[in-house]
Design a protein around this motif. Sequence first.
Motif, PDB file in Angstrom:
ATOM      1  N   ALA A  34       0.834  -1.208   0.000  1.00  0.00           N
ATOM      2  CA  ALA A  34       0.000   0.000   0.000  1.00  0.00           C
ATOM      3  C   ALA A  34       0.865   1.253   0.000  1.00  0.00           C
ATOM      4  CB  ALA A  34      -0.932  -0.011   1.213  1.00  0.00           C
ATOM      5  N   ARG A  36       3.839   1.509  -1.226  1.00  0.00           N
ATOM      6  CA  ARG A  36       4.410   1.641  -2.567  1.00  0.00           C
ATOM      7  C   ARG A  36       3.370   2.189  -3.544  1.00  0.00           C
ATOM      8  NH1 ARG A  36       6.839  -3.344  -1.173  1.00  0.00           N
ATOM      9  NH2 ARG A  36       5.228  -4.480  -2.314  1.00  0.00           N
ATOM     10  N   GLU A  37       2.129   1.765  -3.392  1.00  0.00           N
ATOM     11  CA  GLU A  37       1.061   2.242  -4.264  1.00  0.00           C
ATOM     12  C   GLU A  37       0.831   3.737  -4.058  1.00  0.00           C
ATOM     13  OE1 GLU A  37      -1.587   1.673  -7.333  1.00  0.00           O
ATOM     14  OE2 GLU A  37      -0.238   0.177  -6.428  1.00  0.00           O
ATOM     15  N   ARG A  38       0.801   4.142  -2.775  1.00  0.00           N
ATOM     16  CA  ARG A  38       0.621   5.572  -2.491  1.00  0.00           C
ATOM     17  C   ARG A  38       1.799   6.392  -3.029  1.00  0.00           C
ATOM     18  NH1 ARG A  38      -1.613   3.497   2.357  1.00  0.00           N
ATOM     19  NH2 ARG A  38       0.425   3.588   3.376  1.00  0.00           N
ATOM     20  N   ASP A  41       1.434   6.702  -6.756  1.00  0.00           N
ATOM     21  CA  ASP A  41       0.428   7.706  -7.108  1.00  0.00           C
ATOM     22  C   ASP A  41       0.991   9.115  -6.940  1.00  0.00           C
ATOM     23  OD1 ASP A  41      -1.365   5.728  -7.678  1.00  0.00           O
ATOM     24  OD2 ASP A  41      -2.381   5.807  -5.723  1.00  0.00           O
TER      25      ASP A  41
END
Length: 299
Positions: A34, A36-38, A41
């Motif tokens: 999560a 890494r995803e943030r 983005d």
Amino acid sequence: MNARTRLLLILMSVVGLVWMADAGYRNLIEGPAADRERELDRLTRQVAETQDSIIKTSKAADVLAVLEQFSLPYDPELARAAYQDWLLGLVQQAEMTGASVDASQPAPVKIKDRDSKRQKEIYVRYNYSLRARGNLQQVTKFLYLFYRSGHLHKISSISLNPVGGGRSVDMSLAVEAIGLSRCERKGELSPYAATRLTHDPFQDYLTIARRNLFSRGGDSVLAQTTVTAVTVSSDGVAEAWISLPDNETSVLRRGQSVETEAHVIEVVDVLDRQVLLDVDGQVITVRAGETLAEATSSG
């Protein structure tokens, strides 16, 4: 310890192991994923914003390069004098009289530089006040020449005061001009013409002068233009005698025309004691001894 108690302990141990495994999975797998995803983005938005900024900067640089072609020169004193002379020359081209131009001190405009944090000059503002006198056609020509030129300037206010019963007006203007600091010309004004005007030929703007709102009796030119007589020439052709505001008389036949200060008058036909005239596209009937203004109002 009986069998029931042992069973409960085993079930509690299994539940604890499952909870610990889930917590470990969240901390070791889902949490970093999560994060890494943030971060991805955030980086994606940052890249997009950077690209937009680059595009906007490029477009702004292109616009600035165009504006520099129309800018006043970068030397403030030379620019102020050159533009003042240009305004006086414009008045002469429009054949107006009594011209005077006053120029205030150049006012530099600065902003804070993002890198050095110091004040950086971007452009210089020049303010002028101009006065001149002329008829409405001459005023129209001045404004036409002003807006057709390619300088970075504008008329911030204008005042027109009628004199002589509306035959002339006293024109007062407040003009603002801009000189960009990056302009490469030191003292020469821009040679380029602008494309501000909807129509290019000056004749398209003569309709402004054809209806003189300042004249006490309506259109002063038409009020001073009279059909004085209708005659027949020695070769048998009917002719109209038209007295113009400059005290000259034109003798015209069918199809012939004459231009006054702000009108084009064409003879459509010459009849007995009256003439059909085309005045700027409007056909009127004028009797001998009648002014064009009287014929227009009665028709």
